[in-house]
Design a protein around this motif. Structure first.
Motif, mmCIF file in Angstrom:
data_model
loop_
_atom_site.group_PDB
_atom_site.id
_atom_site.type_symbol
_atom_site.label_atom_id
_atom_site.label_comp_id
_atom_site.label_asym_id
_atom_site.label_seq_id
_atom_site.Cartn_x
_atom_site.Cartn_y
_atom_site.Cartn_z
ATOM 1 N N ASN A 107 -23.880 -13.413 62.811
ATOM 2 C CA ASN A 107 -24.946 -14.684 63.245
ATOM 3 C C ASN A 107 -25.691 -14.075 64.383
ATOM 4 O O ASN A 107 -27.058 -14.400 64.538
ATOM 5 C CB ASN A 107 -24.097 -15.632 63.850
ATOM 6 C CG ASN A 107 -23.343 -16.520 62.804
ATOM 7 O OD1 ASN A 107 -23.756 -16.632 61.704
ATOM 8 N ND2 ASN A 107 -22.053 -17.119 63.011
ATOM 9 N N ALA A 108 -25.390 -13.094 65.189
ATOM 10 C CA ALA A 108 -26.157 -12.531 66.194
ATOM 11 C C ALA A 108 -27.180 -11.635 65.673
ATOM 12 O O ALA A 108 -28.294 -11.804 66.061
ATOM 13 C CB ALA A 108 -25.404 -11.749 67.153
ATOM 14 N N VAL A 151 -20.759 3.657 60.197
ATOM 15 C CA VAL A 151 -19.421 3.461 59.874
ATOM 16 C C VAL A 151 -18.532 4.394 59.037
ATOM 17 O O VAL A 151 -17.599 4.296 58.659
ATOM 18 C CB VAL A 151 -19.262 1.950 59.055
ATOM 19 C CG1 VAL A 151 -19.654 0.931 59.804
ATOM 20 C CG2 VAL A 151 -19.865 1.997 57.755
ATOM 21 N N ASP A 152 -19.309 5.545 59.037
ATOM 22 C CA ASP A 152 -18.631 6.344 58.340
ATOM 23 C C ASP A 152 -17.696 7.403 59.304
ATOM 24 O O ASP A 152 -16.861 8.255 58.845
ATOM 25 C CB ASP A 152 -19.610 7.625 57.743
ATOM 26 C CG ASP A 152 -20.362 6.923 56.580
ATOM 27 O OD1 ASP A 152 -19.803 6.134 55.883
ATOM 28 O OD2 ASP A 152 -21.529 7.086 56.475
ATOM 29 N N ALA A 200 -13.463 -13.392 62.615
ATOM 30 C CA ALA A 200 -14.457 -14.415 63.510
ATOM 31 C C ALA A 200 -15.392 -13.313 64.081
ATOM 32 O O ALA A 200 -16.469 -13.616 64.115
ATOM 33 C CB ALA A 200 -13.591 -14.986 64.652
ATOM 34 N N LEU A 201 -15.023 -12.084 64.572
ATOM 35 C CA LEU A 201 -15.885 -11.217 65.340
ATOM 36 C C LEU A 201 -16.958 -10.657 64.513
ATOM 37 O O LEU A 201 -18.236 -10.444 64.607
ATOM 38 C CB LEU A 201 -15.256 -10.043 65.778
ATOM 39 C CG LEU A 201 -15.899 -8.908 66.331
ATOM 40 C CD1 LEU A 201 -16.953 -9.453 67.625
ATOM 41 C CD2 LEU A 201 -14.862 -7.623 67.010
ATOM 42 N N ALA A 202 -16.673 -10.361 63.043
ATOM 43 C CA ALA A 202 -17.434 -10.211 62.389
ATOM 44 C C ALA A 202 -18.611 -11.023 61.913
ATOM 45 O O ALA A 202 -19.809 -10.842 61.706
ATOM 46 C CB ALA A 202 -16.784 -9.824 60.678
ATOM 47 N N LEU A 236 -16.084 -3.889 59.391
ATOM 48 C CA LEU A 236 -16.803 -2.905 58.854
ATOM 49 C C LEU A 236 -18.451 -3.281 58.247
ATOM 50 O O LEU A 236 -19.487 -2.605 58.617
ATOM 51 C CB LEU A 236 -16.141 -1.880 58.196
ATOM 52 C CG LEU A 236 -14.931 -1.332 58.372
ATOM 53 C CD1 LEU A 236 -14.182 -0.389 57.432
ATOM 54 C CD2 LEU A 236 -15.374 -0.035 59.465
ATOM 55 N N ALA A 237 -18.404 -4.140 57.308
ATOM 56 C CA ALA A 237 -19.673 -4.759 56.786
ATOM 57 C C ALA A 237 -20.638 -5.109 57.802
ATOM 58 O O ALA A 237 -21.873 -4.890 57.932
ATOM 59 C CB ALA A 237 -19.452 -5.616 55.732
ATOM 60 N N ALA A 238 -20.128 -6.027 58.590
ATOM 61 C CA ALA A 238 -20.753 -6.603 59.921
ATOM 62 C C ALA A 238 -21.569 -5.464 60.745
ATOM 63 O O ALA A 238 -22.594 -5.404 61.091
ATOM 64 C CB ALA A 238 -20.098 -7.596 60.723
#
Length: 240
Positions: free
Chosen positions: A231-232, A204-205, A224-226, A194-196
């Motif tokens: 990074n992206a 994200v609401d 890992a996705l986050a 969610l943060a990412a």
């Protein structure tokens, strides 16, 4: 949800020492010596009686306490006064400290149980949202709901949002770090994703139920996705 006071097994050795101190009050040294000799005789006779030997250590504690009282009176004279006995007073002080700590622990556990009831009720009524601020102890309250209350899923979603947005008691970095040791991996993974997503500019609401499903199915892959999204975003920002 109620907490129990717990159960403490009877300390037979302590009972034995207390008995000796009551009987010894006011004794002179010679009287204590006579009482010790009687205790030694009782212990000798008890060693031949298997039923009497099973006393939880009380007889041995009484014998040792009589020996201590005799030694004390030999050094300071009599009569014996447990109120002036440093060993006795230190034990009583330790008992008071332990009782106070146990009482505080019971109160803290009851507060956690009450908070668990509150969160579950809010979740059941559909009112567990951002207007409800997280606070210290919510992780323990959530743990009480685990494995038996279906509303824990809504509590997990609420906690993940609070952790992701640094709201409530998660505004403090130290508290967020501590949460990593207190919250289940799926909740932490959901918060990380969610943060990412929020850092990419995505809202994200809304209904992001898929985030919870991903985190529950594979917390490591979700985390890992986050990290990949972060990074992206960092590469994109550097290129710009």
């Amino acid at each position: 949800m109620n907490t129990s006071d717990g159960w403490r097994p009877l300390d037979y050795a302590k009972v034995g020492r207390s008995s000796v101190r009551r009987r010894a009050r006011g004794m002179t040294h010679s009287e204590a010596v006579a009482a010790l000799e009687g205790a030694e005789l009782d212990a000798h006779l008890a060693r031949r009686d298997e039923a009497a030997a099973d006393d939880g250590g009380r007889r041995a504690a009484e014998l040792a306490e009589w020996q201590r009282v005799v030694q004390l009176l030999a050094a300071i004279g009599g009569p014996y006064d447990p109120d002036a006995d440093i060993v006795v007073q230190e034990e009583l002080a330790e008992d008071r400290r332990r009782q106070e700590a146990e009482q505080q622990h019971r109160q803290e556990q009851q507060q956690i149980a009450d908070r668990a009831d509150e969160l579950a009720a809010l979740a059941g009524a559909g009112r567990l949202d951002r207007t409800v601020a997280s606070r210290p102890g919510d992780e323990a309250a959530r743990a009480l709901l685990d494995n038996y209350d279906y509303r824990v899923a809504a509590v997990d979603d609420w906690l993940a949002h609070a952790l992701a947005t640094h709201s409530g008691h998660y505004a403090a970095p130290d508290t967020r770090a501590t949460a990593a040791t207190l919250l289940p991996a799926p909740v932490r993974a959901r918060a990380a994703l969610l943060a990412a997503l929020a850092r990419t500019g995505a809202p994200v609401d809304g209904d992001l139920e898929f985030v919870g499903r991903l985190a529950q199915a594979d917390p490591d892959a979700t985390t890992a996705l986050a990290a990949w999204l972060d990074n992206a975003a960092a590469v994109k920002g550097g290129a710009a």
